[in-house]
Structure formats: C-alpha cells, structure tokens
Design a protein around this motif. Structure first.
Motif, PDB file in Angstrom:
ATOM      1  N   UNK A   7       0.814  -1.221   0.000  1.00  0.00           N
ATOM      2  CA  UNK A   7       0.000   0.000   0.000  1.00  0.00           C
ATOM      3  C   UNK A   7       0.845   1.268   0.000  1.00  0.00           C
ATOM      4  N   UNK A   8       2.141   1.126   0.269  1.00  0.00           N
ATOM      5  CA  UNK A   8       3.005   2.307   0.242  1.00  0.00           C
ATOM      6  C   UNK A   8       2.993   2.988  -1.118  1.00  0.00           C
ATOM      7  N   UNK A   9       2.848   2.224  -2.202  1.00  0.00           N
ATOM      8  CA  UNK A   9       2.744   2.857  -3.519  1.00  0.00           C
ATOM      9  C   UNK A   9       1.552   3.804  -3.578  1.00  0.00           C
ATOM     10  N   UNK A  10       0.434   3.381  -3.028  1.00  0.00           N
ATOM     11  CA  UNK A  10      -0.791   4.175  -3.083  1.00  0.00           C
ATOM     12  C   UNK A  10      -0.702   5.371  -2.132  1.00  0.00           C
ATOM     13  N   UNK A  11      -0.079   5.193  -0.993  1.00  0.00           N
ATOM     14  CA  UNK A  11       0.075   6.288  -0.041  1.00  0.00           C
ATOM     15  C   UNK A  11       1.016   7.364  -0.570  1.00  0.00           C
ATOM     16  N   UNK A  12       2.087   6.927  -1.235  1.00  0.00           N
ATOM     17  CA  UNK A  12       3.117   7.861  -1.687  1.00  0.00           C
ATOM     18  C   UNK A  12       2.775   8.550  -3.005  1.00  0.00           C
ATOM     19  N   UNK A  13       1.996   7.880  -3.844  1.00  0.00           N
ATOM     20  CA  UNK A  13       1.781   8.365  -5.212  1.00  0.00           C
ATOM     21  C   UNK A  13       1.351   9.831  -5.289  1.00  0.00           C
ATOM     22  N   UNK A  14       0.380  10.292  -4.497  1.00  0.00           N
ATOM     23  CA  UNK A  14      -0.045  11.692  -4.644  1.00  0.00           C
ATOM     24  C   UNK A  14       1.039  12.693  -4.246  1.00  0.00           C
ATOM     25  N   UNK A  15       1.935  12.290  -3.346  1.00  0.00           N
ATOM     26  CA  UNK A  15       2.939  13.221  -2.831  1.00  0.00           C
ATOM     27  C   UNK A  15       4.229  13.240  -3.634  1.00  0.00           C
ATOM     28  N   UNK A  16       4.451  12.191  -4.430  1.00  0.00           N
ATOM     29  CA  UNK A  16       5.705  12.086  -5.190  1.00  0.00           C
ATOM     30  C   UNK A  16       5.378  11.833  -6.660  1.00  0.00           C
ATOM     31  N   UNK A  17       4.489  12.677  -7.154  1.00  0.00           N
ATOM     32  CA  UNK A  17       3.999  12.563  -8.521  1.00  0.00           C
ATOM     33  C   UNK A  17       5.160  12.581  -9.520  1.00  0.00           C
ATOM     34  N   UNK A  18       5.175  11.592 -10.423  1.00  0.00           N
ATOM     35  CA  UNK A  18       6.191  11.542 -11.457  1.00  0.00           C
ATOM     36  C   UNK A  18       7.534  10.999 -11.019  1.00  0.00           C
ATOM     37  N   UNK A  19       7.622  10.486  -9.797  1.00  0.00           N
ATOM     38  CA  UNK A  19       8.887   9.944  -9.301  1.00  0.00           C
ATOM     39  C   UNK A  19       8.761   8.474  -8.888  1.00  0.00           C
ATOM     40  N   UNK A  20       7.681   7.835  -9.287  1.00  0.00           N
ATOM     41  CA  UNK A  20       7.430   6.450  -8.901  1.00  0.00           C
ATOM     42  C   UNK A  20       7.255   5.594 -10.157  1.00  0.00           C
ATOM     43  N   UNK A  21       7.913   4.439 -10.179  1.00  0.00           N
ATOM     44  CA  UNK A  21       7.759   3.459 -11.257  1.00  0.00           C
ATOM     45  C   UNK A  21       7.242   2.140 -10.688  1.00  0.00           C
ATOM     46  N   UNK A  22       6.370   1.487 -11.453  1.00  0.00           N
ATOM     47  CA  UNK A  22       6.059   0.075 -11.242  1.00  0.00           C
ATOM     48  C   UNK A  22       6.771  -0.731 -12.316  1.00  0.00           C
ATOM     49  N   UNK A  23       7.022  -1.997 -12.042  1.00  0.00           N
ATOM     50  CA  UNK A  23       7.704  -2.844 -13.008  1.00  0.00           C
ATOM     51  C   UNK A  23       6.832  -3.090 -14.238  1.00  0.00           C
TER      52      UNK A  23
END
Length: 380
Positions: A180-196
């Motif tokens: 769930x960390x992906x979902x928690x972080x996504x709004x705050x770190x827009x454009x800096x997260x990748x999924x495989x």
C-alpha cells in the motif's frame, strides 16, 4: 528436499513431453522410470535421451538480461577456451520466450523458473547431463529435483531474488513495509514512482495488496487489482524493468524493484546510504532464474562448458560481487551473505527463497485473461 510449497505442482505437470532422441550426436543414455520417463506398458523400452557432450563446438550465442553476468567472468571463459561470447539481451520474459519459440538459435538463455516449466512443456530445450558438469556438486540439493523441472533434466539454477520496493530516504518518507506504500506515496511524489513493466509482478503485487492469490485466475480478483493500479497510474512516472537506470539517474525516487538490482544501484551511486529496500507484509514474491540450452542451439557443447564455468566457486563468487544476486551454488550464496552484510534489508537465504511466494506464468484461457487485464493497465 527443501519445501513442499515448491513441490506442489509436481503431479500436475507432464514430464518429458515428446522425449524422443534429439539427434545431436551426444552420449545416448536411458531415462529410468524413476526419473519420470514414460513407458508404453510393462516391459516396454525406456525412451533414449541423447545428451550433448560438454566439449567446445564453436562460439557461444548468449541471450540474457543486460548487466546480469560478470563481464570479466565471460572474458575469462573466452580466453580459457579460445571462443567468443556473442551477447544478445532481452527486456522481459515474454520477449525471451518469443525468440526461443521462433527458433532463434541461441546456445544458452536464462528463463525464470516458471518459464522453464513452459519451455519444457513446449519441448524446446535440450536435456542436460549433470555428470558432465564438474561443478554440479556446488548446486544445493533442492535443485536436483525442483518443482519446475523434475530431476533437473533441462535446467541449472542461476540466481535467487525477491521483489519489493526501493526508495531514496533523502527524498521520500513514510514507508511502512506494505504494498500500500505505492498508493500512499503516489499523490505526494507525482512523477517519481515506477512500477515494473512486468504483468506478473505488477498485477501480482496488486492482488497481494487486496489479499488475493498472487496467481489468481478470477476475473473479479484481477478486475479489482487493475482498478487499484489505475487509481495511481496518473501519478506514476511509468512502467519499467530498468529499475537500476531509473534509480541511479534520479528519475525514480520510489521503484518497484528486484532485490539484486537494488544492490547494483547501491554499488553505482555516490551516496549509497540513502537507498533502502523493503519487502511487503502482504506477501513476498521470490524465485530463481536458470541456465537452459534451447533445442536449436548450434553450440550446445560450448553452452555446457559455459554453465560449468559459471558454477565453479571462484567464478560464482566473482559473479555475485558483480551483479548483486545470490547465485544458486553453495559458494555463491555464502558470497552473497558476505556482500550484503552491511545492507541487512537485502539479506536473502536459500530457505527464504524456497518458502516465498512464487509466480506461475498463466497459460491457456488464464493467460488470455491476464493479458487482457494487463492491456487495461497499459492502455488505461
């Protein structure tokens, strides 16, 4: 033998599909019934197996992920045997399978365990005679009879891994050890997260977060997993299997990642202390890659010599120090534990890998379902 979990699929598989002589001029041996060789009935003749001989028979056509084997060890093999290793790379397992199924004549390639199962069933691999591998004794006993290749007739284990989340502690806070960390972080770190960019890893991760089977064939389970991914897709930088480059370059602050790639990141940056890696409480995908010799190999003897070269203790140690994964030999696993001693979050033992969650490549109607669901993710 290690784990009943990994042996659960043994009785569901056809062993030695189409086990006819492969006509390579190798040493003909007889497959005993205890090894799974079928017989037509009582008193019938066992099927002969023609193993290629472990002798240099030309240059090596090598097909692997990029940066996934120590280049100095490859150079050492070339010098020792007076051959060239011609390297070609793939970006994902589907690309590898497409080339092998199309009959491209690679001499050695590196499928994950579940794809070995598929390649065996497709009858596109050559058998491997362990008695011709001087260093086979380095392979842990479990892999003499793994669930995906009974009696290890077609494969030799290569590397172990886990899948989790890598992040930069100087840029990102608030990780909790959950998918769930992906979902928690996504709004705050827009454009800096990748999924495989891997349908098994990303759909499987979302399934686990929803407390579903990582290999579920339920349309409702998969629809829910896709819907959850689409909720954060607009916040993602993208989908990529090049987690190393993305993290090293700074394009990613958070990345869905393989454990060994995290070590490579740490080994390439100026500030390794800022990178951390976590596995998730909802479930940890684990597995191993393998060496296999495709049936269309033009130089199977050289391939066998190369596999044996990589199993040797000194080469396994050098390889582990280069690519940051535990190679599946006694020496390779010990070398890995020493390598990551200062990074306990990367610790991975053979027992942990064997008892982890394994992803099984879907087939038939289930594969069609997974493909259609993955299309929704990429197109949505």
């Amino acid at each position: 033998m290690a784990s009943e979990i990994w042996k659960a699929d043994f009785n569901r598989r056809e062993f030695l599909r189409g086990g006819a002589a492969l006509g390579l001029g190798g040493t003909a041996l007889w497959l005993a019934a205890a090894c799974g060789g079928g017989t037509a009935g009582a008193g019938s003749t066992p099927t002969p197996i023609n193993y290629p001989k472990a002798v240099i028979d030309g240059d090596l056509e090598y097909f692997n992920w990029s940066e996934y084997l120590d280049p100095d060890t490859i150079k050492g093999f070339e010098k020792q045997y007076g051959v060239k290793v011609h390297q070609t790379n793939f970006d994902n397992m589907q690309g590898m399978m497409a080339k092998i199924n199309a009959g491209v004549p690679y001499d050695v390639t590196f499928p994950t365990m579940d794809f070995v199962d598929q390649l065996v069933k497709a009858n596109v691999l050559l058998p491997i005679d362990h008695t011709q591998l001087v260093n086979w004794g380095e392979v842990p006993s479990y892999f003499n009879d793994p669930w995906y290749d009974p009696k290890a007739l077609y494969s030799v284990p290569y590397a172990l891994w886990t899948t989790g989340i890598c992040w930069r502690t100087d840029k990102v806070q608030g990780l909790t050890g959950s998918w769930s960390d992906f979902w928690t972080l996504a709004p705050n770190y827009n454009g800096k997260i990748f999924l495989l960019d891997d349908f098994q890893e990303t759909l499987g991760m979302s399934l686990l977060r929803n407390k579903k089977d990582i290999n579920s064939g339920s349309r409702s389970d998969l629809d829910s997993a896709v819907a959850e991914i689409l909720k954060i897709k607009s916040n993602l930088r993208g989908f990529s299997t090049d987690d190393i480059t993305n993290l090293v370059s700074g394009s990613a602050w958070v990345h869905h990642a393989w454990s060994g790639d995290v070590y490579q990141v740490i080994n390439q940056v100026n500030n390794p202390e800022v990178f951390k890696y976590e596995v998730a409480s909802e479930g940890v995908p684990t597995g191993n890659d393998t060496f296999v010799i495709p049936k269309n190999a033009q130089h199977p003897g050289t391939a066998l010599k190369f596999i044996d070269w990589m199993l040797a203790p000194e080469h396994a140690t050098a390889n582990v120090n280069y690519f940051g994964y535990p190679q599946v030999t006694t020496t390779g696993i010990a070398a890995y534990q020493k390598l990551v001693a200062q990074y306990p979050f990367l610790s991975l033992t053979l027992d942990q890998a064997i008892h982890g969650l394994r992803e099984i490549v879907p087939t038939g109607a289930k594969l069609q379902l997974w493909d259609s669901e993955w299309t929704k993710v990429k197109a949505g």
